[in-house]
Scaffold this motif. Structure first.
Motif, mmCIF file in Angstrom:
data_model
loop_
_atom_site.group_PDB
_atom_site.id
_atom_site.type_symbol
_atom_site.label_atom_id
_atom_site.label_comp_id
_atom_site.label_asym_id
_atom_site.label_seq_id
_atom_site.Cartn_x
_atom_site.Cartn_y
_atom_site.Cartn_z
ATOM 1 N N ARG A 1 40.828 31.673 40.229
ATOM 2 C CA ARG A 1 40.138 30.546 39.590
ATOM 3 C C ARG A 1 38.866 30.952 38.852
ATOM 4 N NH1 ARG A 1 41.982 28.949 44.504
ATOM 5 N NH2 ARG A 1 40.015 29.449 45.549
ATOM 6 N N GLY A 2 38.637 32.245 38.626
ATOM 7 C CA GLY A 2 37.375 32.598 37.995
ATOM 8 C C GLY A 2 37.391 33.901 37.216
ATOM 9 N N PRO B 1 38.748 39.252 32.978
ATOM 10 C CA PRO B 1 39.284 37.926 32.676
ATOM 11 C C PRO B 1 39.934 37.265 33.896
ATOM 12 C CG PRO B 1 39.874 39.487 30.945
ATOM 13 C CD PRO B 1 39.309 40.288 32.076
ATOM 14 N N ILE B 2 39.898 35.967 33.921
ATOM 15 C CA ILE B 2 40.408 35.172 35.033
ATOM 16 C C ILE B 2 41.859 35.522 35.360
ATOM 17 C CG2 ILE B 2 41.066 33.280 33.480
ATOM 18 C CD1 ILE B 2 40.420 31.334 35.742
ATOM 19 N N GLY B 3 42.126 35.703 36.648
ATOM 20 C CA GLY B 3 43.486 35.869 37.132
ATOM 21 C C GLY B 3 44.101 37.247 36.946
ATOM 22 N N LEU B 4 43.376 38.214 36.364
ATOM 23 C CA LEU B 4 43.945 39.540 36.136
ATOM 24 C C LEU B 4 43.528 40.512 37.241
ATOM 25 C CD1 LEU B 4 43.572 40.047 32.278
ATOM 26 C CD2 LEU B 4 45.465 39.037 33.579
ATOM 27 N N ILE B 5 44.438 41.426 37.574
ATOM 28 C CA ILE B 5 44.155 42.440 38.594
ATOM 29 C C ILE B 5 43.033 43.347 38.098
ATOM 30 C CG2 ILE B 5 45.082 44.445 39.812
ATOM 31 C CD1 ILE B 5 47.828 43.125 39.696
ATOM 32 N N HIS B 6 42.025 43.575 38.958
ATOM 33 C CA HIS B 6 40.913 44.442 38.583
ATOM 34 C C HIS B 6 40.359 45.163 39.803
ATOM 35 C CE1 HIS B 6 39.094 40.557 39.624
ATOM 36 N NE2 HIS B 6 37.985 41.210 39.921
#
Length: 216
Positions: A113-114, A151-156
């Motif tokens: 969500r962020g 960016p929101i929702g991406l694996i990092h």
């Protein structure tokens, strides 16, 4: 035809807006765990404005280093979200302090969500995120004062590649961004995912999957 298109656009806009924290329609809505409250906003009840104090918007302690020794990965995250700072309710923002021992790792994860904006305060971090299909990696080495956005929702991930401790602060575009750590979620779910599913998905021997599930 035009009316149909307009309705479709409005429906899409409503769907997109509802996927993020709501815009506040008042100065604040301090969260309170009181079901007698008449106002319920984004999963939280609102405290009576007449009883709100400055302490509802205050959180101390981000100057204190996290205990990286308590983690097998050598990292510590202190997230200040709406559960710790009630005044964040409906404001669509939160903050985290990240501490890393030498070669400490904040493992691949997502915030459903962020979006995350990271600034390095001390040390050197290797960071990166992976896009949705096709899975392209964007990665960068960050030093003191450098900023990177996930960016929101991406694996990092963030990895301390230095021989000294590292510290970073992250702002997130949600009062409660959520956290899904990929390895924990896949190999440590409760109840566990069927090992045959994981063996086929990751092209691993089932014994390896059994070993990984025991680690989590």
């Amino acid at each position: 035809m035009m009316k149909v298109v307009i309705v479709a656009i409005l429906a899409l806009a409503t769907t997109l807006v509802s996927a993020y924290d709501p815009s506040p329609l008042q100065d604040f809505c301090v969260a309170i765990n009181n079901t007698d409250s008449a106002v319920f906003v984004n999963g939280k009840f609102c405290k009576d404005p007449a009883t709100v104090t400055a302490n509802d918007f205050f959180f101390p302690g981000l100057n204190i280093p996290g205990n990286t020794a308590a983690s097998k990965l050598g990292s510590s995250v202190n997230l200040v979200n709406v559960d710790k700072l009630p005044g964040l309710n409906t404001l669509g923002i939160s903050l985290a302090r990240l501490d890393f021992a030498p070669y400490g790792l904040n493992p691949p994860h997502i915030h459903p969500r962020g979006t995350e904006l990271l600034v390095v305060m001390e040390g050197t971090l290797l960071v990166g995120f992976v896009t949705s299909n096709p899975n392209k990696l964007f990665t960068k080495v960050l030093n003191k004062g450098d900023v990177f956005v996930f960016p929101i929702g991406l694996i990092h991930f963030q990895f301390n590649i230095g021989q000294t401790n590292a510290v970073a602060f992250a702002g997130l575009s949600s009062q409660n961004p959520g956290l899904i750590t990929i390895a924990n979620a896949v190999f440590g779910s409760n109840p566990p995912i069927n090992p045959d599913v994981l063996a086929k998905a990751f092209q691993l021997d089932k014994n390896v999957v059994d070993y990984l599930q025991k680690q989590f």
